[in-house]
Design a protein around this motif. Sequence first.
Motif, PDB file in Angstrom:
ATOM      1  N   GLU A   1     -22.591   8.710 -11.673  1.00 11.50           N
ATOM      2  CA  GLU A   1     -22.976   7.292 -11.696  1.00 11.50           C
ATOM      3  C   GLU A   1     -21.775   6.378 -11.935  1.00 11.50           C
ATOM      4  O   GLU A   1     -21.758   5.252 -11.455  1.00 11.50           O
ATOM      5  N   ILE A   2     -20.786   6.855 -12.651  1.00  9.77           N
ATOM      6  CA  ILE A   2     -19.567   6.065 -12.850  1.00  9.77           C
ATOM      7  C   ILE A   2     -18.878   5.871 -11.502  1.00  9.77           C
ATOM      8  O   ILE A   2     -18.512   4.755 -11.135  1.00  9.77           O
ATOM      9  N   VAL A   3     -18.726   6.959 -10.774  1.00  8.79           N
ATOM     10  CA  VAL A   3     -18.096   6.898  -9.462  1.00  8.79           C
ATOM     11  C   VAL A   3     -18.928   6.035  -8.520  1.00  8.79           C
ATOM     12  O   VAL A   3     -18.393   5.245  -7.744  1.00  8.79           O
ATOM     13  N   GLN A   4     -20.256   6.154  -8.591  1.00  9.81           N
ATOM     14  CA  GLN A   4     -21.149   5.339  -7.749  1.00  9.81           C
ATOM     15  C   GLN A   4     -20.955   3.852  -8.030  1.00  9.81           C
ATOM     16  O   GLN A   4     -20.824   3.045  -7.104  1.00  9.81           O
TER      17      GLN A   4
ATOM     18  N   ASP B   1     -20.973   0.854  -5.341  1.00 11.42           N
ATOM     19  CA  ASP B   1     -21.830  -0.310  -5.583  1.00 11.42           C
ATOM     20  C   ASP B   1     -21.052  -1.617  -5.758  1.00 11.42           C
ATOM     21  O   ASP B   1     -21.411  -2.634  -5.161  1.00 11.42           O
ATOM     22  N   LEU B   2     -20.002  -1.614  -6.569  1.00 17.38           N
ATOM     23  CA  LEU B   2     -19.231  -2.846  -6.749  1.00 17.38           C
ATOM     24  C   LEU B   2     -18.521  -3.277  -5.462  1.00 17.38           C
ATOM     25  O   LEU B   2     -18.595  -4.454  -5.094  1.00 17.38           O
ATOM     26  N   PRO B   3     -17.863  -2.362  -4.753  1.00 17.61           N
ATOM     27  CA  PRO B   3     -17.239  -2.789  -3.493  1.00 17.61           C
ATOM     28  C   PRO B   3     -18.240  -3.286  -2.455  1.00 17.61           C
ATOM     29  O   PRO B   3     -17.916  -4.175  -1.662  1.00 17.61           O
ATOM     30  N   ALA B   4     -19.451  -2.753  -2.474  1.00 15.22           N
ATOM     31  CA  ALA B   4     -20.458  -3.149  -1.482  1.00 15.22           C
ATOM     32  C   ALA B   4     -20.868  -4.610  -1.606  1.00 15.22           C
ATOM     33  O   ALA B   4     -21.285  -5.225  -0.628  1.00 15.22           O
ATOM     34  N   ILE B   5     -20.739  -5.180  -2.804  1.00 18.20           N
ATOM     35  CA  ILE B   5     -21.162  -6.573  -3.005  1.00 18.20           C
ATOM     36  C   ILE B   5     -19.976  -7.505  -3.265  1.00 18.20           C
ATOM     37  O   ILE B   5     -20.165  -8.695  -3.514  1.00 18.20           O
ATOM     38  N   ALA B   6     -18.759  -6.991  -3.188  1.00 17.64           N
ATOM     39  CA  ALA B   6     -17.571  -7.754  -3.588  1.00 17.64           C
ATOM     40  C   ALA B   6     -17.214  -8.908  -2.663  1.00 17.64           C
ATOM     41  O   ALA B   6     -16.546  -9.847  -3.083  1.00 17.64           O
ATOM     42  N   ALA B   7     -17.649  -8.887  -1.416  1.00 13.51           N
ATOM     43  CA  ALA B   7     -17.236  -9.926  -0.459  1.00 13.51           C
ATOM     44  C   ALA B   7     -17.651 -11.320  -0.921  1.00 13.51           C
ATOM     45  O   ALA B   7     -16.874 -12.277  -0.805  1.00 13.51           O
TER      46      ALA B   7
ATOM     47  N   LEU C   1     -25.249  -8.177  -8.371  1.00 14.43           N
ATOM     48  CA  LEU C   1     -24.680  -7.423  -9.482  1.00 14.43           C
ATOM     49  C   LEU C   1     -25.751  -7.080 -10.509  1.00 14.43           C
ATOM     50  O   LEU C   1     -25.852  -5.941 -10.978  1.00 14.43           O
ATOM     51  N   LYS C   2     -26.587  -8.057 -10.824  1.00 13.50           N
ATOM     52  CA  LYS C   2     -27.654  -7.836 -11.805  1.00 13.50           C
ATOM     53  C   LYS C   2     -28.753  -6.913 -11.280  1.00 13.50           C
ATOM     54  O   LYS C   2     -29.512  -6.347 -12.063  1.00 13.50           O
ATOM     55  N   ALA C   3     -28.852  -6.760  -9.974  1.00 13.08           N
ATOM     56  CA  ALA C   3     -29.861  -5.875  -9.388  1.00 13.08           C
ATOM     57  C   ALA C   3     -29.466  -4.402  -9.509  1.00 13.08           C
ATOM     58  O   ALA C   3     -30.315  -3.519  -9.344  1.00 13.08           O
ATOM     59  N   LEU C   4     -28.184  -4.127  -9.790  1.00 15.00           N
ATOM     60  CA  LEU C   4     -27.742  -2.745  -9.961  1.00 15.00           C
ATOM     61  C   LEU C   4     -28.316  -2.196 -11.262  1.00 15.00           C
ATOM     62  O   LEU C   4     -28.440  -2.922 -12.253  1.00 15.00           O
ATOM     63  N   SER C   5     -28.652  -0.921 -11.258  1.00 17.08           N
ATOM     64  CA  SER C   5     -29.227  -0.304 -12.452  1.00 17.08           C
ATOM     65  C   SER C   5     -28.875   1.177 -12.469  1.00 17.08           C
ATOM     66  O   SER C   5     -28.844   1.822 -11.414  1.00 17.08           O
ATOM     67  N   TYR C   6     -28.644   1.696 -13.648  1.00 14.69           N
ATOM     68  CA  TYR C   6     -28.231   3.087 -13.798  1.00 14.69           C
ATOM     69  C   TYR C   6     -29.015   3.748 -14.924  1.00 14.69           C
ATOM     70  O   TYR C   6     -29.324   3.114 -15.925  1.00 14.69           O
ATOM     71  N   THR C   7     -29.310   5.033 -14.755  1.00 20.45           N
ATOM     72  CA  THR C   7     -30.031   5.769 -15.792  1.00 20.45           C
ATOM     73  C   THR C   7     -29.098   6.136 -16.939  1.00 20.45           C
ATOM     74  O   THR C   7     -29.535   6.260 -18.074  1.00 20.45           O
ATOM     75  N   ASN C   8     -27.816   6.296 -16.635  1.00 14.39           N
ATOM     76  CA  ASN C   8     -26.820   6.623 -17.641  1.00 14.39           C
ATOM     77  C   ASN C   8     -26.556   5.376 -18.490  1.00 14.39           C
ATOM     78  O   ASN C   8     -26.081   4.361 -17.983  1.00 14.39           O
ATOM     79  N   GLY C   9     -26.873   5.457 -19.769  1.00 19.20           N
ATOM     80  CA  GLY C   9     -26.695   4.315 -20.666  1.00 19.20           C
ATOM     81  C   GLY C   9     -25.258   3.835 -20.758  1.00 19.20           C
ATOM     82  O   GLY C   9     -24.993   2.638 -20.874  1.00 19.20           O
ATOM     83  N   GLU C  10     -24.298   4.765 -20.697  1.00 22.48           N
ATOM     84  CA  GLU C  10     -22.887   4.375 -20.751  1.00 22.48           C
ATOM     85  C   GLU C  10     -22.479   3.603 -19.505  1.00 22.48           C
ATOM     86  O   GLU C  10     -21.724   2.640 -19.588  1.00 22.48           O
ATOM     87  N   VAL C  11     -22.991   4.013 -18.373  1.00 21.78           N
ATOM     88  CA  VAL C  11     -22.661   3.317 -17.128  1.00 21.78           C
ATOM     89  C   VAL C  11     -23.355   1.955 -17.099  1.00 21.78           C
ATOM     90  O   VAL C  11     -22.778   0.970 -16.652  1.00 21.78           O
TER      91      VAL C  11
ATOM     92  N   ASP D   1      -8.020  -7.354  -2.864  1.00 26.61           N
ATOM     93  CA  ASP D   1      -7.698  -5.939  -3.031  1.00 26.61           C
ATOM     94  C   ASP D   1      -8.809  -5.177  -3.752  1.00 26.61           C
ATOM     95  O   ASP D   1      -8.843  -3.970  -3.719  1.00 26.61           O
ATOM     96  N   ALA D   2      -9.705  -5.886  -4.383  1.00 29.34           N
ATOM     97  CA  ALA D   2     -10.687  -5.237  -5.242  1.00 29.34           C
ATOM     98  C   ALA D   2     -11.545  -4.233  -4.508  1.00 29.34           C
ATOM     99  O   ALA D   2     -11.847  -3.172  -5.029  1.00 29.34           O
ATOM    100  N   SER D   3     -11.969  -4.535  -3.298  1.00 30.57           N
ATOM    101  CA  SER D   3     -12.852  -3.620  -2.591  1.00 30.57           C
ATOM    102  C   SER D   3     -12.090  -2.676  -1.675  1.00 30.57           C
ATOM    103  O   SER D   3     -12.680  -1.884  -0.975  1.00 30.57           O
ATOM    104  N   ALA D   4     -10.765  -2.741  -1.690  1.00 37.72           N
ATOM    105  CA  ALA D   4      -9.980  -1.918  -0.783  1.00 37.72           C
ATOM    106  C   ALA D   4      -9.484  -0.630  -1.420  1.00 37.72           C
ATOM    107  O   ALA D   4      -8.893   0.193  -0.770  1.00 37.72           O
ATOM    108  N   THR D   5      -9.717  -0.444  -2.715  1.00 37.38           N
ATOM    109  CA  THR D   5      -9.257   0.752  -3.399  1.00 37.38           C
ATOM    110  C   THR D   5     -10.256   1.874  -3.182  1.00 37.38           C
ATOM    111  O   THR D   5     -11.446   1.687  -3.380  1.00 37.38           O
ATOM    112  N   ASP D   6      -9.790   3.034  -2.760  1.00 33.13           N
ATOM    113  CA  ASP D   6     -10.684   4.152  -2.450  1.00 33.13           C
ATOM    114  C   ASP D   6     -10.489   5.294  -3.436  1.00 33.13           C
ATOM    115  O   ASP D   6      -9.483   5.388  -4.101  1.00 33.13           O
ATOM    116  N   ALA D   7     -11.467   6.177  -3.452  1.00 33.14           N
ATOM    117  CA  ALA D   7     -11.380   7.380  -4.261  1.00 33.14           C
ATOM    118  C   ALA D   7     -10.904   8.527  -3.394  1.00 33.14           C
ATOM    119  O   ALA D   7     -11.115   8.549  -2.202  1.00 33.14           O
TER     120      ALA D   7
END
Length: 194
Positions: A45-48, A53-59, A102-112, A187-193
């Motif tokens: 979920e961290i990687v997601q 998720d963040l790059p998908a909405i960054a524009a 951004l607020k529509a994103l949700s994760y089951t992992n409490g830390e994420v 540059d924010a959405s251009a960084t890849d894993a």
Amino acid sequence: MRKFLIIATSVVMLFSFAACGKKDDNSSETTEAVTEAGAPTSPEEIVQLVNVDLPAIAADRDKAVEIYNSYYVPGADIDSETWKEQLQNDAIPTYETYLNNLKALSYTNGEVQNLLDLYIKSAEYQKDAMDTVVAAIDEVDTDKLDEANSMISDSKTYLGMYEEELTRLCEFYGINMIGEFNSSPTDASATDAE
């Protein structure tokens, strides 16, 4: 009025970003841990969040921040009234779309989810700063410009907390940080894993 605004709102908006990639490690500690609440925690979920998720909405964010920052570009020939209209008619509605996504994103992992909440708080302060700058120009109010600068500072504080927490989580779960935190919205959405 323009010189007044340049001096009083000299802080530009910034967003940082770094991508993640999972380390090749077969130990169960890097693939699953347990949170204090006892719920399983997975680094996926961290990687997601960071890589997908963040790059998908960054524009929308990038567009709005670029409009905000355009006032401060060396050699820019934009008066405060024109800038205000650009903020009202384009930057703020675009940033609201970004914030809603951004607020529509949700994760089951409490830390994420906590990581996301820090990022959202930073974004909310940036949006509030834009609104406050518009009000400051309308009212020719230097106190409001000081408030906007304070909001941008608060945004940077929460962004720093996000960066620290992301670094901590990546280290804990054995996730590689690829790239660096940077302040360039384009540059924010251009960084890849990897």
